[in-house]
Every structure is written in structure tokens, then in C-alpha cells.
Enzyme design. Structure first.
Site, PDB file in Angstrom:
ATOM      1  N   GLU A  42      18.604 103.836  63.343  1.00  0.00           N
ATOM      2  CA  GLU A  42      18.222 103.221  64.619  1.00  0.00           C
ATOM      3  C   GLU A  42      19.393 102.487  65.241  1.00  0.00           C
ATOM      4  OE1 GLU A  42      16.723  99.869  67.214  1.00  0.00           O
ATOM      5  OE2 GLU A  42      17.942  99.817  65.388  1.00  0.00           O
TER       6      GLU A  42
ATOM      7  N   ASP B 167      17.797 101.359  58.455  1.00  0.00           N
ATOM      8  CA  ASP B 167      19.215 101.024  58.431  1.00  0.00           C
ATOM      9  C   ASP B 167      19.510  99.621  58.929  1.00  0.00           C
ATOM     10  OD1 ASP B 167      18.446 101.966  61.032  1.00  0.00           O
ATOM     11  OD2 ASP B 167      20.562 102.082  61.569  1.00  0.00           O
TER      12      ASP B 167
END
Length: 427
Positions: free
Chosen positions: A196, A103
Site C-alpha cells: 500500500e 507493509d
């Protein structure tokens, strides 16, 4: 620049060859919109992370790796088997892992990223969309790249080097190793994780699937930076319950929840904010505020390298809550705090092998390393907390989470070299 893997495995490769493995992958990966969202509890929080995860799974399979899995929560796990003497009985070695996250941060849009590859940077200002510019006079790291290749955003979005540079570097190392089966190494585990940036990916981390005894996240900044310590991190969700009456008849009766939340936010010390601190200084950071007269909410991130410092911050929130209640009779403030991750330094220091391999690999690759505290955390710290010591290594990226984000191609190649060297120091 030529480099050798180890004294016993005499293979060399130059940066141009590594660029061919890294740059096309990176330019492709950043075009996937994988921006994660804090307001979504599901893992992954956005569908674009699935798209990139499936691409990586297919690329790993195409490289001939048979042991590849995409889990129900969007974790990609692949394993390179041991080669050469490490396949012989009695010479088995420990499995080590390399991890990067899928991400990108939600602070700036990651949709329709248009990466700009500059093959021979001329050392001048780079004008970006929206009146922004990359200025070498303000960024010494950029000035040092005159004559070298860099990749930057066009200014309309972030670039996504955090952490697609890490993904590209790991994938390039995998491709290099699979193309050179004569290189002897022990088993290697590759892990790509979702969410994350929101700190919500690892609660679903499939520990039962992981074979690594220690791991390295590839999620840092400039060349040579090695990170073995990070913040202790907490999140506080603060509720403000007001007392409502018609505002035309409010004197002495109204407790405005919006104003209560604003007052609380104003009590957070400005000298202990992200924009006022660096190095080992922690902070309070209000992340989001919303509400109405009757009820409001404030989300605050707390960061401190020392746990006693964190306890002080948590106690301060309670003091601020009582202060606000005293100013708004009839109002109520409720503070709910929870840990997000912890400083990984102690547990990594308890496992010196993980650091020693990293330092030796940097020496072999001709990279001058330096320890730097991480003013962030999550994957490396959470994995360490789960029992897998996990230092973080550089990717070559700069200005993460911003429209001015850029990455050094030369330093991406250096990170890839370092990954290969770590793998080749199998013990």
C-alpha cells in the site's frame, strides 16, 4: 468503560478485555519486517510481507474461519459467515469488508522493531535512542494520554502502527465475534493487502474474489477521525538527456544532465511542498534523483484534492521542462506522468449507506466522529475507484513513517469497538 453493541444485542465488554485481544497481536505483528520497496515491481515487493500474510492466514484458520485464502500476490481474504436471523431465507444481507495493509513505509527502517509498551504513561518526556524524544509539550495528543497506555518505537526504527494497528484491531474484532457466535450479523469479509505504501499493491487486487459491496479501511490516525475524501495523486518520471564532452573542453558544449535534474527540482515551488502545506492544499514532492553527465532521472509526486488543480500541476511540469531545456542548449527533458489514485469523495457520497452505517456505529460506541481529508490515499481510494465505496477509519496511531511513531492503546480499543458495531448494524 462499558459499551453495548446495539439496543437489540445487549452485550458489554470493557477496554481491559479488548486490550488482551489487541495488544499481544500488535506487539507480535510489528516485529515482522514488512517494509515495502518502490524500486521493486513485483507484488509483494518484499518477502517479509509474505511472512506476515502467512501468520494472519494461520491465525484466521485457528479461529475457526473456514473460508480463508492467500493469493499468488500476497492478498489475504477471509469471510465470516452470517449468523442468527441473517442465515434465514429472505433475510440475507450485504457483505461488508474491512481492510488493512501488510507493509510499512520505506522512509524509515522497519527492521528489528522494538515496541515499547507503557502501561501508565506519566505525562513526561520519553527519551528514545539517538537523542530523540517524545515530548508532550510538542504533542498535545501525547499529553492527553497521561495515565493511559501507549506503545511507541525505541527510536531506532518506525513502530509500524501504520498499518499493523489496523490489522490488530480487525483481527481482535474477528476473534471477539468468533468467540461470541450469539451475536447476529451478516457476512463479513476481511482483506489484508501488500504494498500500500508504494501505491503498487492494488493493480493485482483480486476483484473476482471479493464479495463486499462496500468496505472500510482501518488505516487512520487519532480517535474519531473518519475520512471520505483524499488527494488525486499522480507520479511523474522525468528524464534528463544531456550532451557530453570532456569537462576540460566543456565551455558552450556541455549539457550536464545532473545539473539539469537539479535545476528542475529547484523550480518546484517551495510554497507548494509537503512541508509547507496542510489541509486541502496540494503539493509537489521530489522523491528520488539519480544520474550522471549524460542521463539523469527525477521522480516527483503530485497531489491535489481538485482535479483541475492537478491539471495545473501537470502543465507546470511541462513548463519547467521547457525552461530547463532553454538553460541547457542541446539537452532534452522528457516528462512521463501517470495517475496513482483519485479522490474518493464523489463515489462515496453516491452511496450514503456506507457513511450512515459508520456514523450510527460511532454513536452506538460512544465515539465522537469528525470528517477529515486524507493527505494520502491508495487502498481506500483505489477500492472506491474499482466500485467498492471505502471510507477510512482511525487506528489510534500518530507520527506515521517516523522514529517517533506511537499508538494509543485506548484508541485501538475504540477502533475495535467501532468495527464490531459496524458489523452488528447489518442491514
Amino acid at each position: 468503560m462499558l459499551w453495548q453493541l446495539t439496543d437489540t444485542q445487549d452485550l458489554s465488554m470493557n477496554n481491559k478485555d479488548l486490550e488482551k485481544l489487541i495488544v499481544p497481536r500488535f506487539m507480535n505483528y510489528v516485529r515482522y519486517d514488512t517494509e515495502s520497496r518502490r524500486d521493486i515491481e513485483e507484488t509483494p515487493s518484499t518477502p517479509g510481507q509474505w511472512d506476515l500474510a502467512k501468520v494472519l492466514r494461520d491465525e484466521l484458520l485457528a479461529l475457526g474461519i473456514k473460508d480463508v485464502k492467500l493469493t499468488d500476490h500476497c492478498y489475504v481474504i477471509a469471510r465470516l459467515p452470517a449468523t442468527g436471523k441473517y442465515t434465514e431465507a429472505g433475510k440475507e444481507s450485504k457483505c461488508i469488508g474491512f481492510l488493512a495493509h501488510l507493509d510499512t513505509a520505506g522512509d524509515v527502517s522497519g527492521k528489528d522493531v522494538k515496541p515499547q509498551l507503557v502501561q501508565n504513561y506519566d505525562g513526561k518526556k520519553i527519551e528514545l535512542t539517538g537523542g530523540l524524544c517524545l515530548d508532550p509539550e510538542k504533542e498535545p495528543g501525547l499529553a492527553e494520554h497521561k495515565g493511559k497506555a501507549i506503545i511507541h518505537s525505541d527510536g531506532t526504527t518506525l513502530l509500524g502502527a501504520d498499518n499493523k494497528a489496523g490489522i490488530a484491531e480487525i483481527m481482535a474484532a474477528v476473534e471477539y465475534l468468533t468467540a461470541n457466535p450469539q451475536i447476529e450479523h451478516g457476512p463479513v469479509e476481511i482483506i489484508f493487502t501488500p504494498d500500500e505504501e508504494t501505491g503498487k499493491g492494488l493493480p493485482h487486487f483480486p476483484m473476482e474474489e471479493i464479495q463486499s459491496v462496500y468496505c472500510y479501511t482501518v488505516d487512520g490516525g487519532p480517535i474519531g477521525e473518519i475520512e471520505i475524501e483524499c488527494f488525486n495523486a499522480y507520479k511523474a518520471d522525468i528524464e534528463f538527456h544531456g550532451k557530453v564532452i570532456h569537462v576540460g573542453h566543456a565551455r558552450g558544449l556541455l549539457a550536464n544532465a545532473v545539473l539539469m535534474a537539479s535545476t528542475f527540482a529547484a523550480l518546484l515551488p517551495r510554497s507548494e511542498s509537503p512541508e509547507s502545506t496542510d489541509g486541502y492544499y496540494g503539493y509537489y514532492c521530489p522523491m528520488e534523483i539519480a544520474g550522471n553527465l549524460e542521463k539523469a532521472a527525477l521522480e516527483v509526486f503530485l497531489r491535489d484534492f481538485d482535479q483541475s488543480g492537478m491539471e495545473r500541476r501537470l502543465e507546470a511540469l511541462d513548463v519547467f521542462a521547457r525552461t530547463v531545456e532553454a538553460q541547457f542548449p542541446g539537452g532534452k527533458v522528457i516528462v512521463k506522468s501517470q495517475p496513482q489514485y483519485y479522490n474518493m469523495k464523489t463515489r462515496i457520497n453516491e452511496n450514503p449507506e456506507v457513511q450512515e452505517r459508520l456514523k450510527q456505529a460511532a454513536h452506538n460506541a460512544g465515539i465522537e466522529w469528525r470528517l477529515k481529508p486524507v493527505r494520502g490515499g491508495t487502498d481506500s481510494s483505489r477500492l472506491t475507484e474499482l466500485g467498492i465505496p471505502t471510507p477510512n477509519i482511525f487506528t489510534g496511531g500518530r507520527n506515521f513513517h517516523s522514529r517517533l511513531e506511537w499508538v494509543s492503546v485506548n484508541e485501538m480499543c475504540a477502533a475495535c469497538r467501532l468495527i464490531i458495531e459496524i458489523i452488528c448494524l447489518t442491514s
